[in-house]
Enzyme design. Structure first.
Site, PDB file in Angstrom:
ATOM      1  NE  ARG A 322      25.139 -82.464  38.095  1.00  0.00           N
ATOM      2  CZ  ARG A 322      26.425 -82.238  38.340  1.00  0.00           C
ATOM      3  NH1 ARG A 322      27.311 -83.177  38.159  1.00  0.00           N
ATOM      4  NH2 ARG A 322      26.821 -81.069  38.759  1.00  0.00           N
ATOM      5  NE  ARG A 326      32.072 -86.755  35.487  1.00  0.00           N
ATOM      6  CZ  ARG A 326      32.628 -85.829  36.237  1.00  0.00           C
ATOM      7  NH1 ARG A 326      33.808 -85.372  35.927  1.00  0.00           N
ATOM      8  NH2 ARG A 326      32.015 -85.382  37.303  1.00  0.00           N
ATOM      9  NE  ARG A 335      32.266 -84.450  29.048  1.00  0.00           N
ATOM     10  CZ  ARG A 335      33.521 -84.150  28.862  1.00  0.00           C
ATOM     11  NH1 ARG A 335      34.035 -84.181  27.652  1.00  0.00           N
ATOM     12  NH2 ARG A 335      34.283 -83.792  29.864  1.00  0.00           N
ATOM     13  CG  ASP A 371      26.551 -77.191  34.332  1.00  0.00           C
ATOM     14  OD1 ASP A 371      26.648 -78.332  34.816  1.00  0.00           O
ATOM     15  OD2 ASP A 371      26.961 -76.177  34.899  1.00  0.00           O
ATOM     16  CE1 TYR A 447      30.346 -73.820  40.810  1.00  0.00           C
ATOM     17  CE2 TYR A 447      28.013 -73.726  41.330  1.00  0.00           C
ATOM     18  CZ  TYR A 447      29.183 -74.444  41.213  1.00  0.00           C
ATOM     19  OH  TYR A 447      29.195 -75.776  41.475  1.00  0.00           O
TER      20      TYR A 447
END
Ligand code: CP3
Length: 641
Positions: A322, A326, A335, A371, A447
């Site tokens: 990652r 963010r 973003r 992703d 998921y």
């Protein structure tokens, strides 16, 4: 014979799409000093191998056809040639004269006139399916299409809108495809030529027949490479043998930089070489990509790739899961303008985000920005990231929904990821490897079944224990799709692969062996079989008891989380594999002293053994100060191993 060399081709790579004279073309290209790539695009189909044409002829001669639409001049001529192998020209013309003959444009009119076939309707410009239908509709006042048999001569791809439009007016449609050219039986040379073009290795393309461009695009599209090919072809010098060929190239949206005065292969090559030599002098002509990085670094010699192969390195390579996210201002700025999914689907922005993160923290590898959940859309499910509670996947409510999930066909539905790989690869420095990735079958299944992130994996485990058959079918379907998806990423330019089994720690070793291992293994084997040289990092979290069975399932490097000591973990994994890890991401919330202390502890645990890649034990968290990440990279790079 002496060959006068114009030297325009020197140091260039020239691709030729010629088929029958492929070898002669390659020789001529090499004689001009270039490297030749021979990529045959076609094989000729014998006239009599057009069964649809004869079926059409039988019905035409029996008076069963009311309207015949001629779509192209070339096709109309070829159709007549095929028919003449069985029937006399007179028979055919007489039969056609009894029907309503529609000519789509001036070229088909010309051919029909040559054969003295009377044209009933001449379709006005711009000669598309719309004008054809409009003309027929105007005619409908006198003759309705309802119940009429309409034959459509096709050459190349059928026009679906026209066919649908005719059917919706009640016509019975017969398609009459005429084939003169088919793709060659062996597509490998063409496929690798497409790859070479996309990789920026080709500077000149030579077309010697109008169908070549169509076949080139068809093969590229089947592999999900069309848009990339189109963007790269803009920078290539395109030469075409003559006007018909040029027209076809331009019609497909490419430019023609040169057409020789005489339509022969010799003239094509000679004049192209001269043309390029002139342009080089005027410095109009740039050799694309070759000059861009000014280096021909062999990426296999990078520290990251060496460590993957357990070869000694001067300093331990580091990258962070990652690393684009963010916590980084540049990422947040992007973003603010686009949603997460739109970002993933925009190859240019993906390349920007991937490269910015790698450069900003000076990581030794870049991970593709994407992703693990993108594969749920091709399964037929909906994916959203805007709920505020992590990703949401909708579409599975019952076991039968699970059974009905589609096969993942990544070349159709995930081609934007392959495009992103190519963009990112081109944008990265040549010594920085690009890591492609996917989720592992268990994590993805969880998921899909839970519809999002889960604490106890209730639905997942309930299905696993109570309906092992549905479980098996689901995980097999996922891993089958992932093999194609990952191999596509490698073929697009990823140098290494990571498989994220982020939630596997919910299982004990027995469940892992019984319900998961086989699927992770078939995924990793499917990658290694196609790409034995590409390292696979197999990453899992949460339960150190899984180290042995996960290692057994596969991976050149095993990624471990922070719940285990690195030295103990490596011992359990075995020194015949590399190891990646494993600083607790929350150490990066602490001060420099703590970061140094814990990072160096891990480096000492690796004990100078080749095959350690430094990473966190899991992804960077959003509140991590970016300076701390940069400091960590410095510590790892400065450490004397
Ligand atoms: O820099 C990189 O590592 C590359 C990009 C990357 C992302 N996700 C971007 C992302 C990678 C490799 C992943 C993998 C991923 N995605 C995993 C495995 C890694 C792990 O952490 O275990 C998992 C479980 C996911 C699923 C996922 N995607 C979750 C749970 C979330 C939401 C939680 C969160 O971190 O925001 C995402 C969204 C996501 N994927 C973001 C990013 C940068 C945040 C989206 C945003 O910008 O709002």
């Amino acid at each position: 014979m002496t060959i006068t060399k114009s030297s325009g081709f020197k140091d260039l790579t020239v691709v030729s799409f010629e088929s029958r004279q492929a070898e002669a073309m390659a020789k001529m290209i090499e004689n001009e000093g270039a490297r030749a790539i021979s990529a045959p695009t076609m094989q000729e189909i014998p006239l009599e191998k057009n069964p649809e044409v004869f079926r059409f002829a039988d019905r035409l001669l029996a008076g069963e056809v009311d309207v015949v639409i001629f779509m192209t001049g070339v096709g109309a001529r070829y159709l007549m040639q095929v028919l003449e192998t069985r029937f006399s020209q007179k028979e055919i013309v007489t039969a056609l004269a009894k029907t309503m003959v529609v000519a789509r444009g001036p070229k088909s009119v010309k051919v029909l006139k040559e054969f003295k076939i009377p044209v009933t309707i001449l379709v006005p410009e711009p000669n598309t399916w719309r004008e054809i239908l409009e003309e027929l509709d105007q005619n409908e006042r006198s003759v309705s299409l309802k119940g009429k048999t309409v034959a459509v001569q096709e050459y190349g791809t059928p026009n679906q809108e026209l066919l649908e439009g005719l059917k919706s007016r009640g016509a019975k449609v017969i398609r009459v495809p005429v084939y003169r050219w088919a793709l060659p039986d062996d597509l490998a040379p063409l496929q690798s030529a497409i790859q070479a073009i996309i990789d920026g290795k080709v500077q000149v393309a030579l077309f010697t027949n109008a169908m070549q461009v169509e076949h080139l695009l068809q093969v590229a599209a089947e592999r999900g490479l069309e848009s990339k090919l189109r963007s790269v072809m803009k920078n290539i010098f395109i030469a075409s043998i003559g006007p018909t060929c040029s027209e076809a190239i331009i019609e497909k949206g490419f430019q023609v930089n040169l057409e020789p005065q005489h339509s022969t292969m010799g003239a094509l090559i000679k004049e192209t070489a001269e043309g390029i030599s002139k342009r080089k002098k005027n410095s109009e002509f740039r050799i694309p990509n070759v000059e861009k990085h000014g280096s021909t670094f062999d990426i296999r010699h990078s520290t990251f790739m060496k460590a993957c192969r357990r070869e000694p390195v001067e300093r331990t390579p580091i990258w962070l899961m990652r690393q684009a996210g963010r916590y980084m201002k540049e990422y947040r700025d992007v973003r603010n303008k686009v949603s997460f999914l739109d970002l993933c689907k925009n190859p240019e922005l993906v390349a920007e985000v991937t490269v910015t993160a790698q450069e900003k923290i000076a990581a030794d590898a870049a991970i593709l920005f994407a992703d693990i959940l993108l594969i749920v859309e091709p399964l037929g499910l909906e994916l959203g990231y805007d709920s505020g509670e992590g990703p949401v996947i909708s579409g599975v409510k019952t076991v039968s929904d699970l059974k009905q999930l589609r096969e993942i066909e990544p070349f159709e539905s995930l081609s934007y990821v392959f495009d992103a790989v190519r963009w990112a690869r081109q944008a990265l420095k040549p010594d920085i490897p690009l890591i492609g990735f996917s989720g592992a079958p268990f994590t993805l299944a969880s998921y899909i079944i839970e519809g999002g992130t889960s604490r106890n994996f209730e639905k997942t485990k309930a299905l696993m224990y109570s309906d092992p058959e549905t479980w098996r079918i689901l995980l097999e379907k996922i891993s089958r799709g992932l093999v194609k998806y990952i191999n596509g990423q490698i073929e697009a330019g990823a140098q290494a692969i990571q498989i994220f089994d982020s939630w596997v720690g919910a299982l004990g070793p027995d469940n892992y062996r019984d319900f998961v291992a086989a699927h992770s293994r078939s995924l990793i084997e499917g990658i290694k079989k196609a790409h034995p040289e590409t390292p696979v990092i197999h990453f899992g979290t949460g339960n150190p008891e899984l180290l042995e069975p996960m290692t057994k399932a596969g991976g050149d490097v095993i990624g471990v989380d922070f719940r285990v000591e690195l030295d103990a973990a490596w011992k359990r994994i075995g020194y015949d594999r590399g190891i990646m890890g494993n600083l607790d991401p929350l150490v990066l919330y602490a001060d420099r002293a703590a970061i140094k202390k814990y990072a160096e502890k891990i480096l000492r645990q690796a004990a100078g053994r080749p095959g350690h890649i430094f990473n966190l034990g899991h992804g960077i968290l959003p509140k991590t100060p970016v300076e701390n990440v940069q400091y960590l990279v410095e510590i790892v790079h400065d450490f004397k191993i």
